[in-house]
Design an enzyme around this catalytic site. Structure first.
Site, PDB file in Angstrom:
ATOM      1  N   ARG A  46       0.818  -1.205   0.000  1.00  0.00           N
ATOM      2  CA  ARG A  46       0.000   0.000   0.000  1.00  0.00           C
ATOM      3  C   ARG A  46       0.859   1.265   0.000  1.00  0.00           C
ATOM      4  O   ARG A  46       1.915   1.314   0.621  1.00  0.00           O
ATOM      5  CB  ARG A  46      -0.903   0.025   1.243  1.00  0.00           C
ATOM      6  CG  ARG A  46      -1.861  -1.135   1.359  1.00  0.00           C
ATOM      7  CD  ARG A  46      -2.977  -1.123   0.362  1.00  0.00           C
ATOM      8  NE  ARG A  46      -3.731   0.107   0.370  1.00  0.00           N
ATOM      9  CZ  ARG A  46      -4.888   0.253  -0.302  1.00  0.00           C
ATOM     10  NH1 ARG A  46      -5.388  -0.755  -1.011  1.00  0.00           N
ATOM     11  NH2 ARG A  46      -5.518   1.387  -0.275  1.00  0.00           N
ATOM     12  N   MET A  47       0.346   2.274  -0.672  1.00  0.00           N
ATOM     13  CA  MET A  47       1.041   3.558  -0.704  1.00  0.00           C
ATOM     14  C   MET A  47       0.364   4.552   0.224  1.00  0.00           C
ATOM     15  O   MET A  47       0.794   5.692   0.347  1.00  0.00           O
ATOM     16  CB  MET A  47       1.015   4.114  -2.122  1.00  0.00           C
ATOM     17  CG  MET A  47       1.789   3.233  -3.078  1.00  0.00           C
ATOM     18  SD  MET A  47       1.688   3.869  -4.742  1.00  0.00           S
ATOM     19  CE  MET A  47       2.696   5.338  -4.587  1.00  0.00           C
ATOM     20  N   ASP A  48      -0.731   4.136   0.838  1.00  0.00           N
ATOM     21  CA  ASP A  48      -1.449   5.057   1.724  1.00  0.00           C
ATOM     22  C   ASP A  48      -1.350   4.561   3.170  1.00  0.00           C
ATOM     23  O   ASP A  48      -0.583   3.663   3.470  1.00  0.00           O
ATOM     24  CB  ASP A  48      -2.915   5.169   1.278  1.00  0.00           C
ATOM     25  CG  ASP A  48      -3.562   3.791   1.126  1.00  0.00           C
ATOM     26  OD1 ASP A  48      -2.954   2.787   1.561  1.00  0.00           O
ATOM     27  OD2 ASP A  48      -4.665   3.721   0.574  1.00  0.00           O
ATOM     28  N   ASP A  49      -2.123   5.137   4.046  1.00  0.00           N
ATOM     29  CA  ASP A  49      -2.040   4.744   5.450  1.00  0.00           C
ATOM     30  C   ASP A  49      -2.954   3.572   5.759  1.00  0.00           C
ATOM     31  O   ASP A  49      -3.731   3.590   6.710  1.00  0.00           O
ATOM     32  CB  ASP A  49      -2.356   5.954   6.337  1.00  0.00           C
ATOM     33  CG  ASP A  49      -1.248   6.983   6.250  1.00  0.00           C
ATOM     34  OD1 ASP A  49      -0.076   6.558   6.225  1.00  0.00           O
ATOM     35  OD2 ASP A  49      -1.542   8.182   6.172  1.00  0.00           O
ATOM     36  N   VAL A  50      -2.861   2.575   4.913  1.00  0.00           N
ATOM     37  CA  VAL A  50      -3.611   1.352   5.157  1.00  0.00           C
ATOM     38  C   VAL A  50      -2.576   0.269   5.398  1.00  0.00           C
ATOM     39  O   VAL A  50      -1.578   0.193   4.687  1.00  0.00           O
ATOM     40  CB  VAL A  50      -4.478   0.987   3.926  1.00  0.00           C
ATOM     41  CG1 VAL A  50      -5.076  -0.398   4.069  1.00  0.00           C
ATOM     42  CG2 VAL A  50      -5.585   2.025   3.735  1.00  0.00           C
TER      43      VAL A  50
END
Ligand code: 6R9
Length: 619
Positions: free
Chosen positions: A483-487
C-alpha cells in the site's frame, strides 16, 4: 500465451462481442441493449460513473441456482460443509437443496416486509446459511451487507447504522478452533449501541448453530422477545419456491465495508450485471475451472474473497466447493490438508499469511496427507514472499501445481492481475499479467459518492487509483509492492491506521496515537502503535494490555496491536504533521542503525531519542 494475448486484446477492443457473448450464457429477463462499459473516470468532466450491460435485467440468485437446476445439475453437490470440530461432522448440499433453502428464506424475508433496495446485515459464521442468506437477499433485490464474524459489537453497530439495516441474520455462537465466538451476544450489544444512537434494529434472525448440539453450553446470549426469532421458526411456514425480483444491471447487489486511509470504513457498493460477469469469468479462467473440479477457498464470506470466490463465482460456474467453518490449526496444523484429502480438492485458494503460518510447522503435516488431487493453487490478500511461494509450490503442490497469485480488491470485486496458469510462466512473488479488461468494480461508496470520487479518482485524472505500489519488469510482469497510503495489511486484512488511532484515543488515558505497519513474519504486517498519554498519566507497562484490549473491543480481535510504544512526544513538523516516515523506521528491527533521513524539519528533534529510550524491543 498467444491465446491469452488474443483474448486480452479482444476484451478491450471488442467488449460488445467478448463480454456480450459471455454474458449471454446467463439468463436475462430483459436482454441488455449495450454491453458497455459506459463510463467516466474523469472528475473534471462530471460525475464518475461506470455502467455495464445497460438495459438488461437479471438476477444473481437465479443464475447461481435455478439456472443450474434447470440445466440438469440439481443433484450436483454445490457445497460440502466441513465443521470446525471433527466430531461435529459434515454435510453436503446439492444445488436443489441450496435453492430450496434460499427460496424459503427469501419468502420469509418478504413476509417480514423486506423490499427491493432494503439493506440487510448478515453476521454469520461459515455455515451454509451464510451464502444462502446472501443469495436470498439477491433473490428479492435486498442489498446484503455481510459483516465478518471477527468484528466487535462496536464495529457491527457502526455498519448497521451506516447501512440503516433493520434486520440482522446471525447465529447463537460458533466454535472457532477451541474457542466459542458469541455472535448473538455481540449482535445484542451492537443493537444496544445502535439504539443509543437512535437506530433501532427491528428483527434479529438467529441460526441455532450450537443449540441442540453437545456444545450448546458454549453459547451464551440473551433473547429479546418480539425482536429475536430462531432461523428455523422464521422460515418454517414458507414455500420452497420464490419468484425472483428482476434486477436492473446497475441495481445494487451488495455492500461490503472496507478500510481506507481516512475516516470510518466505507461501504463499497457493487451492482448486479458487471459484478456477475466479473465473478464468473475470473473463477472460470483464473482457476481454469472444469466441471469435475472440487474447489476450496478458505476465505470467510465476511471478506470480498468469500463473496466473489465462495458464494458467487463458484456457483455461477456450477462448481462443487468446500465450505469450511473452522481454522487451519484445529484440531491440528494439518486441517486444511486433511480437508483437501477428504474431498479430493483440486483447486485450493488461500492467503499468504496462512501459508507462512503453516510453513512454520514443517513439511510433515502436509505430506502425511494425500494431496494428489490438487491441480491448481491460488493466493490472495497480500504480496506473497518468494520463500512462501516456493514452499507452497513444492510441498503443498508437490511440484506439479501452478500457482495463481491473484491481485485485486474489495472495490474491484474480482481479479485484476493474475496469471492464467498453464498459459504463462510464473515468477514467485509476481501477480504476472492483467486479467481480461472487463466488468466488475464497485460503482460507489454507499451514501457518499463524493468520497468515492475523492478516494479513487483524484490522484490520476481519468484513472482509478488502487492505493498500491507496483513495479513492472522487462517481461511486463507486475510486482505488487504494498500500500502507498495509510492502510496496513495484517494477515491479508486491510486496516486503516486512522481506525486504530481513533480506537486508542477513545481510551480515557490516551491523548494521542500514531499507528504504523511493520514487517511481521506471519501476518505480513503487524500493528505498531505510538501512544501519548494525557498529562499526569504514568507510562506503565501494565496499561499496554488495556490499550490492546481497547482496540480489540472497538474494532475486532484481528486488529489487535502487536506493539504499544510509549511516546511522550511524537515526531511532528512545525505545522503539526506527524512524520510517519520516522515512525515506520523506528518500528523496524534494526531501528538503532536506521537512517531516519532529514529530521531537521521536526519541531522538536529530541523526541526521537525519547522514543528510542521507550522502544519496546530495546535490549
Ligand atoms: C482481495 C482482497 C485489497 C488490498 C490490495 C492490496 C492487497 C490483495 C494481493 C495484494 C499483493 C496480491 N492485495 N491481493 N497485494 N498481491 N495478490 O484482498 O481485497 O481486502 O480489499 O484488500 O490487498 O494492497 O489493495 P481487500
Amino acid at each position: 500465451m498467444e491465446e491469452y494475448q488474443a483474448m486480452y486484446k479482444a476484451s478491450l477492443e471488442d467488449p460488445e462481442k467478448f463480454w456480450g457473448d459471455m454474458a449471454r450464457e446467463f439468463y436475462w429477463k430483459t436482454p441488455f441493449e449495450k454491453v458497455g462499459p459506459t463510463y467516466n473516470f474523469d472528475r473534471t468532466k462530471g460525475d464518475v460513473s461506470i455502467r455495464w450491460f445497460e438495459g438488461g435485467a437479471t438476477n444473481l440468485s437465479y443464475n447461481c441456482l435455478d439456472r443450474n437446476v434447470e440445466q440438469g445439475f440439481g443433484s450436483k453437490t454445490a457445497i460440502y460443509y466441513e465443521c470446525n470440530d471433527l466430531d461435529d461432522g459434515h454435510a453436503a448440499y446439492s444445488y436443489s437443496d441450496v435453492l430450496r433453502m434460499v427460496c424459503k428464506l427469501a419468502n420469509a424475508l418478504k413476509a417480514e416486509g423486506v423490499q427491493k433496495g432494503d439493506r440487510l446485515s448478515v453476521y454469520l459464521p461459515m455455515i451454509v446459511e451464510l451464502p444462502a442468506s446472501m443469495l436470498a437477499c439477491a433473490r428479492i433485490g435486498a442489498v446484503h451487507s455481510v459483516v465478518f464474524g471477527g468484528f466487535s459489537a462496536e464495529s457491527l453497530a457502526g455498519r448497521l447504522q451506516d447501512a440503516q439495516s433493520s434486520l440482522v441474520i446471525t447465529a447463537d455462537a460458533v466454535m472457532r478452533g477451541a474457542k466459542p465466538v458469541q455472535l448473538k451476544a455481540i449482535t445484542d450489544k451492537a443493537c444496544e449501541i445502535a439504539a443509543k444512537d437512535g437506530f433501532n434494529v427491528q428483527r434479529v434472525v438467529c441460526v441455532a448453530r450450537l443449540k441442540d448440539t453437545p456444545r450448546a453450553g458454549q453459547a451464551q446470549h440473551g433473547w429479546v422477545s418480539g425482536r429475536d426469532v430462531w432461523y428455523s421458526d422464521f422460515v418454517a411456514a414458507q414455500a420452497e419456491e420464490c419468484e425472483c425480483e428482476w434486477m436492473d444491471s446497475e441495481a445494487p447487489l451488495f455492500m461490503l465495508y472496507t478500510s481506507g486511509s481516512t475516516g470510518k470504513p466505507k461501504g463499497v457498493l457493487h451492482t448486479t450485471g458487471g459484478y456477475m460477469l466479473g465473478a464468473f469469468a475470473t473463477t472460470k479462467y483464473t482457476f481454469d475451472y472444469h466441471p469435475e473440479d472440487v474447489y476450496f477457498c478458505t476465505a470467510d464470506c465476511g471478506w470480498i474473497t468469500g463473496h466473489s470466490y465462495v458464494t458467487y463465482g463458484p456457483m455461477l460456474n456450477t462448481a462443487t466447493q468446500v465450505l469450511f467453518e473452522g481454522v487451519p490449526t484445529h484440531p491440528d496444523v494439518d486441517r486444511f490438508w486433511k480437508v483437501c484429502e477428504k474431498y479430493k480438492v483440486s483447486i485450493f485458494y488461500t492467503a499468504p499469511t496462512a501459508i507462512r503460518a503453516l510453513m512454520k510447522s514443517g513439511d510433515a503435516p502436509v505430506t502425511r496427507n494425500d494431496l494428489s488431487s490438487l491441480r491448481l493453487l491460488g493466493t490472495v490478500g497480500e504480496p506473497i514472499n518468494p520463500e512462501a511461494w516456493r514452499w507452497y509450490y513444492r510441498v503443498v503442490g508437490g511440484g506439479h501445481c501452478a500457482i495463481a497469485d491473484t491481485y485485486w480488491q474489495t472495490e474491484t470485486g474480482s481479479h485484476l492481475i493474475t496469471p492464467l496458469v498453464g498459459a504463462m510462466d510464473c515468477k514467485p512473488g509476481s501477480a504476472v499479467l492483467p486479467f481480461f479488461g472487463g466488468p466488475g468494480g464497485g460503482g460507489t461508496v454507499y451514501g457518499d459518492h463524493k468520497r468515492f470520487e475523492e478516494t479513487y479518482f483524484s490522484q490520476f485524472n481519468g484513472c482509478y487509483f488502487t492505493g498500491d505500489g507496483c513495479k513492472r519488469d522487462k517481461d511486463g510482469f507486475y510486482w505488487l509492492t504494498g500500500r502507498m497510503d495509510d492502510v496496513i495489511n495484517v494477515s491479508g486484512h486491510r486496516i486503516g491506521t486512522a481506525e486504530v488511532e481513533s480506537a486508542l484515543v477513545a481510551h480515557a488515558k490516551v491523548a494521542e496515537a500514531a499507528v504504523v505497519g511493520f514487517p511481521h513474519d506471519i501476518k505480513g504486517e503487524g500493528i505498531w502503535c505510538y501512544v501519548t498519554l494525557n498529562e499526569g498519566e504514568a507510562y506503565e507497562d501494565s496499561l499496554k494490555a488495556d490499550l490492546k484490549k481497547q482496540v480489540r473491543e472497538v474494532i475486532g480481535a484481528f486488529a489487535m496491536p502487536d506493539e504499544i510504544h510509549w511516546a511522550p512526544g511524537l515526531p511532528k513538523t512545525r505545522s503539526g504533521k506527524i512524520m510517519r516516515r520516522v515512525l515506520r523506521k523506528l518500528a523496524l528491527p534494526d531501528y538503532e542503525t536506521q537512517d531516519l533521513g532529514d529530521t531537521s524539519t521536526l519541531a522538536d528533534p529530541s523526541v526521537v531519542d525519547v522514543l528510542k529510550s521507550y522502544h519496546p524491543r530495546k535490549k
